[in-house]
Enzyme design. Structure first.
Site, mmCIF file in Angstrom:
data_model
loop_
_atom_site.group_PDB
_atom_site.id
_atom_site.type_symbol
_atom_site.label_atom_id
_atom_site.label_comp_id
_atom_site.label_asym_id
_atom_site.label_seq_id
_atom_site.Cartn_x
_atom_site.Cartn_y
_atom_site.Cartn_z
ATOM 1 N N ASP A 142 -9.529 4.998 -12.027
ATOM 2 C CA ASP A 142 -8.775 4.244 -11.039
ATOM 3 C C ASP A 142 -8.910 4.920 -9.678
ATOM 4 O O ASP A 142 -8.368 6.004 -9.454
ATOM 5 C CB ASP A 142 -7.301 4.175 -11.467
ATOM 6 C CG ASP A 142 -6.488 3.201 -10.654
ATOM 7 O OD1 ASP A 142 -6.838 2.955 -9.477
ATOM 8 O OD2 ASP A 142 -5.478 2.707 -11.190
ATOM 9 N N HIS A 143 -9.623 4.249 -8.769
ATOM 10 C CA HIS A 143 -9.852 4.810 -7.431
ATOM 11 C C HIS A 143 -8.568 4.918 -6.606
ATOM 12 O O HIS A 143 -8.558 5.597 -5.586
ATOM 13 C CB HIS A 143 -10.870 3.958 -6.668
ATOM 14 C CG HIS A 143 -12.277 4.231 -7.071
ATOM 15 N ND1 HIS A 143 -13.011 5.252 -6.526
ATOM 16 C CD2 HIS A 143 -13.079 3.624 -7.965
ATOM 17 C CE1 HIS A 143 -14.221 5.256 -7.063
ATOM 18 N NE2 HIS A 143 -14.280 4.280 -7.947
ATOM 19 N N ARG A 144 -7.504 4.287 -7.034
ATOM 20 C CA ARG A 144 -6.245 4.428 -6.310
ATOM 21 C C ARG A 144 -5.627 5.799 -6.550
ATOM 22 O O ARG A 144 -4.769 6.252 -5.788
ATOM 23 C CB ARG A 144 -5.258 3.338 -6.724
ATOM 24 C CG ARG A 144 -5.736 1.930 -6.391
ATOM 25 C CD ARG A 144 -4.838 0.897 -6.976
ATOM 26 N NE ARG A 144 -4.817 1.017 -8.439
ATOM 27 C CZ ARG A 144 -4.001 0.345 -9.237
ATOM 28 N NH1 ARG A 144 -3.122 -0.500 -8.713
ATOM 29 N NH2 ARG A 144 -4.055 0.493 -10.540
ATOM 30 N N VAL A 145 -6.073 6.474 -7.624
ATOM 31 C CA VAL A 145 -5.510 7.769 -7.993
ATOM 32 C C VAL A 145 -6.477 8.914 -7.710
ATOM 33 O O VAL A 145 -6.076 9.990 -7.289
ATOM 34 C CB VAL A 145 -5.079 7.776 -9.478
ATOM 35 C CG1 VAL A 145 -4.569 9.131 -9.915
ATOM 36 C CG2 VAL A 145 -4.045 6.692 -9.728
#
Length: 167
Positions: A142-145
């Site tokens: 997950d690129h948000r993390v």
């Protein structure tokens, strides 16, 4: 079991892969335990039982727990508790004859590793050309993390650990 133990070693060094994203709160929760989901193909479809506290298990205990979970998935005797609480997942597409796969990140986690069927191939090891087993692998995260650099560093740590834990 050696893949599970190698994943745990990598997660200890790169904890953002052993996390959950709480979207509404815009908060990342880093887990201090290592509950590793293992994807199992069954007649009823994919099931992902969880090896709990994998960091506390030795190779024999981990092997026994994986066998118990795979058998339970196959004969549908797993409990709800066996199927929840994973912090990272390993998908073994090689078990069903696959090479590479692009795994989908399970809800509540931020990364998943896909392991393909091992093949024997020509590689260079210590400046020598040898024939050795090669495992095709892929990761989704997950690129948000986390970003690709952290994922790549985790993957390198995981690969290095496989030399320590492999049979």
């Amino acid at each position: 079991p050696f893949i599970i133990k190698s994943v745990v070693a990598g997660l200890k060094t790169y904890p953002f892969l052993n996390a959950s994203l709480l979207e509404a709160e815009k908060e990342v929760i880093l887990k201090k335990y290592y509950n590793i989901g293992i994807a199992v193909d069954t007649e009823a479809g994919l099931m992902v039982p969880v090896v709990r506290a994998a960091q506390t298990l030795d190779r024999e205990q981990c092997t026994a727990e994986v066998r118990r979970l795979v058998q339970g998935a196959t004969d549908r005797s797993l409990t709800v508790d066996d199927l929840k609480g994973g912090t990272f997942t390993i998908s073994n597409v090689g078990a069903v004859g696959g090479g590479y796969g692009t795994p989908i990140i399970p809800h509540g986690t931020v990364a998943v590793l896909s392991v393909g069927r091992a093949t024997r191939d020509v590689i260079v090891r210590d400046d020598e050309i040898v024939i050795a087993p090669v495992f095709p692998m892929a990761m989704s995260f997950d690129h948000r993390v986390l970003d690709g650099a952290v994922s790549a560093k985790f993957f390198a740590a995981f690969c290095e650990a496989t030399h320590t834990f492999s049979p």
